[in-house]
Design a protein around this motif. Structure first.
Motif, PDB file in Angstrom:
ATOM      1  N   ARG A   1       1.144  -9.442  13.163  1.00 40.13           N
ATOM      2  CA  ARG A   1      -0.216  -8.957  13.401  1.00 40.13           C
ATOM      3  C   ARG A   1      -1.252 -10.026  13.034  1.00 40.13           C
TER       4      ARG A   1
ATOM      5  N   VAL B   1       4.498  -1.832   0.649  1.00 42.70           N
ATOM      6  CA  VAL B   1       4.301  -2.167   2.071  1.00 42.70           C
ATOM      7  C   VAL B   1       2.888  -2.677   2.297  1.00 42.70           C
ATOM      8  N   TYR B   2       2.800  -3.552   3.275  1.00 40.56           N
ATOM      9  CA  TYR B   2       1.511  -3.991   3.786  1.00 40.56           C
ATOM     10  C   TYR B   2       1.299  -3.326   5.141  1.00 40.56           C
ATOM     11  N   PHE B   3       0.067  -3.321   5.576  1.00 41.22           N
ATOM     12  CA  PHE B   3      -0.251  -2.876   6.922  1.00 41.22           C
ATOM     13  C   PHE B   3       0.660  -3.629   7.902  1.00 41.22           C
ATOM     14  N   GLY B   4       1.458  -2.894   8.655  1.00 41.19           N
ATOM     15  CA  GLY B   4       2.358  -3.530   9.630  1.00 41.19           C
ATOM     16  C   GLY B   4       3.795  -3.635   9.169  1.00 41.19           C
ATOM     17  N   SER B   5       4.059  -3.497   7.883  1.00 38.74           N
ATOM     18  CA  SER B   5       5.459  -3.611   7.422  1.00 38.74           C
ATOM     19  C   SER B   5       6.344  -2.621   8.174  1.00 38.74           C
ATOM     20  N   LEU B   6       7.570  -3.058   8.492  1.00 39.67           N
ATOM     21  CA  LEU B   6       8.490  -2.172   9.208  1.00 39.67           C
ATOM     22  C   LEU B   6       8.950  -1.052   8.269  1.00 39.67           C
TER      23      LEU B   6
ATOM     24  N   ASN C   1       5.857   1.221  12.117  1.00 33.95           N
ATOM     25  CA  ASN C   1       5.261   0.246  11.196  1.00 33.95           C
ATOM     26  C   ASN C   1       4.220   0.929  10.306  1.00 33.95           C
ATOM     27  N   ALA C   2       4.010   0.336   9.144  1.00 31.42           N
ATOM     28  CA  ALA C   2       3.079   0.928   8.176  1.00 31.42           C
ATOM     29  C   ALA C   2       1.653   0.899   8.720  1.00 31.42           C
TER      30      ALA C   2
ATOM     31  N   SER D   1      -1.573  -0.201   3.629  1.00 28.12           N
ATOM     32  CA  SER D   1      -0.897  -0.950   2.566  1.00 28.12           C
ATOM     33  C   SER D   1      -0.828  -0.082   1.316  1.00 28.12           C
TER      34      SER D   1
ATOM     35  N   GLY E   1       3.270  -5.096  15.549  1.00 26.47           N
ATOM     36  CA  GLY E   1       4.503  -5.510  14.886  1.00 26.47           C
ATOM     37  C   GLY E   1       4.350  -5.567  13.379  1.00 26.47           C
ATOM     38  N   GLU E   2       5.140  -6.463  12.763  1.00 28.67           N
ATOM     39  CA  GLU E   2       5.107  -6.608  11.318  1.00 28.67           C
ATOM     40  C   GLU E   2       3.867  -7.390  10.889  1.00 28.67           C
ATOM     41  N   THR E   3       3.627  -7.427   9.596  1.00 31.87           N
ATOM     42  CA  THR E   3       2.352  -7.939   9.087  1.00 31.87           C
ATOM     43  C   THR E   3       2.037  -9.341   9.613  1.00 31.87           C
TER      44      THR E   3
END
Lengths: 300, 307
Positions: free
Chosen positions: A102, B295-300, B240-241, B244, A97-99
């Motif tokens: 996670r 973006v960060y790791f996980g950003s949509l 998701n990203a 980052s 999912g989003e940061t």
């Protein structure tokens, strides 16, 4: 995790002992939980000392994570600095999912199999609490072990919808006995309450047999339910001139705060205790808005 | 007629005031509430409220019943570019239905519910946040889909997303109102902190279309109403990203992509290199695309309507 321009983000844990996963302790999850991180750092200090002296059982494992969100704490923000989301509204997390989902997922993966979970928590109202243990009421009855902290109060809280995405609730869903410990303040260090809180955690570890020396006794905790609280609202807005703080014993009708006009200093409103008892929560800002919860009082 | 829904004193001189515009038609009939501004950084609803209030006031003779327009449920948030409720660090859409004698935020939520709970319909307009751009869409909890789908289809949106129920969403305004029998539809459109005039106009006509279909408006609608695609929870793919950095899109929302096709790149300006190529996990139409480049790791990054 790498960031675009900051140092990589790590969540560090301290492991003590091997064998059965017994107790996981989580400190600051929000960037303003300074008191929580301070308490956790003192727990780490004491556990290191006890381990060196052979006072910890080696067949039980303790994991302590003092800081989950130092990316926010380092820059004086409460929530995740990129998108202002709250890691403690993301549990059990989602590793795709989003940061912050996670982050929650990674933390939860590390702590979910421990028999006991202890979180040093804060509340979304600006204020100070009497140090206490809080349990989110689920299908598990874990109130007996909550007494082992020896804090003055154990509050069994009926869950609200938002509780279902918080750590305490999810820990319980995964069958850990989960306790949230409120250490009085949040963004400032209160040495007295901090000391009381880290001693409570060490006492708990002693009571369940992980620390092999006897730890000095605490309070015989009083159990509280939602109905035990009387909320006293601010009828007016202005300077919050507080006369009593959290933990103070009060009599019914006793003057506990005044609200003053911010231009001429006159008294706009007096706040009186609704009953004989103890102030459990007190608003801690110098200004107060109308209809804000100024105090919570628990009667005798 | 402008009416105050709630007020409370702030410490120095000022009042927190939540207001609404009440537009009463020439005949009795249903009551519709159009609300927005729960999140202070979502401004798309401002334009819709302006268009609606202006039009309905000039055309009250064509209206039956009452339309209440609430442009700012979180007025301090809108005035201060703050998503949550200033002073409380709270997402206002997680505190409903509120209660008396608890806190200011609970009092606000309680007053809003009390004011709307006798309505027949409510439209709760959200923009996306500052990070994402969204096609105009209605969002409906699966438990209310049977009742709400026919009405959501009247709103001139591109899609209706029927999402799974979640306990945490029980504290939203829409859930609380639907529980009280007010047919409430959440609309998401555009991007945070900006107004997309085209989408605002479409939603304005959509609300008029809804009013016409439920007998509240008897005039003409000078726009073609879009028939929406209906998407269930598992009909949407999330992207998701994987690194980052800075996201550079090569596609935008509304475009179709094939499975594996590039949507954009995440790059490192410092190193001058591509960190990650973002590709579509499924083929379909992009309904959401990243608007904020960092973006960060996980950003949509994107959502895709599969198929």
């Amino acid at each position: 995790m790498k960031s675009p321009y900051r140092e990589p983000f790590h969540i560090n844990g301290f492991l003590f002992g091997k064998g059965e996963k017994s107790v996981a302790i989580v400190g600051a999850m929000r960037g303003d939980e300074i008191q929580q991180q301070f308490v956790c750092s003192q727990i780490v200090r004491l556990l290191c000392d006890f381990e060196q002296k052979g006072l910890l059982r080696k067949d039980f494992q303790i994991l302590v994570i003092p800081s989950v969100n130092h990316f926010s704490m380092n820059i004086n923000k409460r929530f995740w600095p990129m998108d202002n989301t709250d890691i403690n509204r993301m549990f059990p997390g989602y590793n795709e999912g989003e940061t912050t989902q996670r982050i929650a997922s990674a933390v939860f993966e590390a702590i979910k199999d421990y028999r006991y979970g202890i979180q040093l928590a804060s509340y979304h109202f600006p204020g100070e609490f009497v140090p206490h243990v809080r349990i989110i009421k689920t299908f598990n009855d874990i109130t007996d072990d909550a007494q082992k902290f020896g804090l003055p109060y154990v509050y069994l809280k009926t869950p609200e919808p938002f509780d279902t995405v918080m750590l305490n609730y999810n820990w319980q869903v995964w069958n850990s006995a989960a306790y949230s410990i409120y250490a009085g303040t949040t963004d400032t260090i209160d040495k007295k309450d901090a000391h009381l809180t880290w001693n409570a955690v060490m006492r708990f570890l002693s009571q369940i047999g992980i620390i092999t020396k006897d730890y000095h006794g605490g309070y015989l905790s009083r159990m509280l339910n939602d109905a035990d609280f009387q909320t006293v609202m601010a009828e007016r807005a202005g300077f919050f001139y507080k006369l009593k703080t959290a933990g103070a014993e009060v009599r019914q009708g006793e003057l506990i705060a005044k609200i003053l006009d911010t231009f001429n200093g006159s008294v706009l409103s007096e706040i009186h205790s609704p009953s004989d008892g103890v102030i459990f929560f007190a608003h801690s800002k110098a200004l107060i808005m109308q209809y804000t919860a100024a105090f919570q009082v628990i009667g005798w | 007629m402008t009416t105050t829904v709630f007020s409370a004193s702030l410490p120095i001189e000022e009042q927190l005031i939540i207001q609404k515009q009440v537009i009463t038609g020439h005949r009795s009939g249903k009551r519709l509430c159009v609300v927005t501004g729960t999140h202070g950084d979502e401004l798309e609803g401002q334009y819709v409220c302006y268009l609606l209030t202006d039009f309905l006031q000039r055309n009250a003779d064509k209206i039956s019943g009452t339309v209440d327009v609430y442009p700012a449920l979180n007025p301090l948030g809108i005035d201060t570019i703050t998503r949550g409720m200033p002073g409380f660090d709270l997402d206002m859409n997680r505190i409903f239905p509120g209660k008396k004698l608890s806190s200011l935020s609970d009092e606000v939520a309680y007053a809003i519910i009390e004011d709307i709970k006798t309505a027949d319909f409510a439209i709760d307009i959200h923009a996306s946040n500052i990070f994402l751009r969204e096609l105009p869409q209605a969002r409906i909890n699966v438990n209310t889909a049977e009742t709400l789908l026919p009405y959501a289809a009247m709103l001139n949106v591109d899609l209706i997303w029927v999402h799974p129920a979640a306990t945490v969403l029980e504290s939203t305004l829409a859930h609380s109102l639907n529980s009280l029998g007010v047919k409430t539809i959440v609309v998401e459109t555009g991007v945070g902190m900006r107004i997309t005039p085209e989408y605002g106009q479409r939603l304005f006509f959509g609300i008029l279309n809804l009013m016409k279909n439920i007998g509240m408006y008897e005039g003409e609608i000078s726009a073609q109403i879009t028939e929406p695609t209906i998407v269930s929870g598992d009909g949407v793919a999330f992207v998701n990203a994987g690194a980052s950095g800075i996201f550079l899109p090569t596609k935008t929302y509304g475009e179709n992509v094939k499975k594996g096709e590039e949507i954009g790149q995440i790059v490192s300006p410092l190193e001058g290199k591509i960190l990650s190529v973002v590709t579509a996990p499924e083929g379909g139409k992009i309904m959401t695309i990243r608007a904020y480049p960092v973006v960060y790791f996980g950003s949509l990054i994107a959502r895709i309507i599969i198929g």
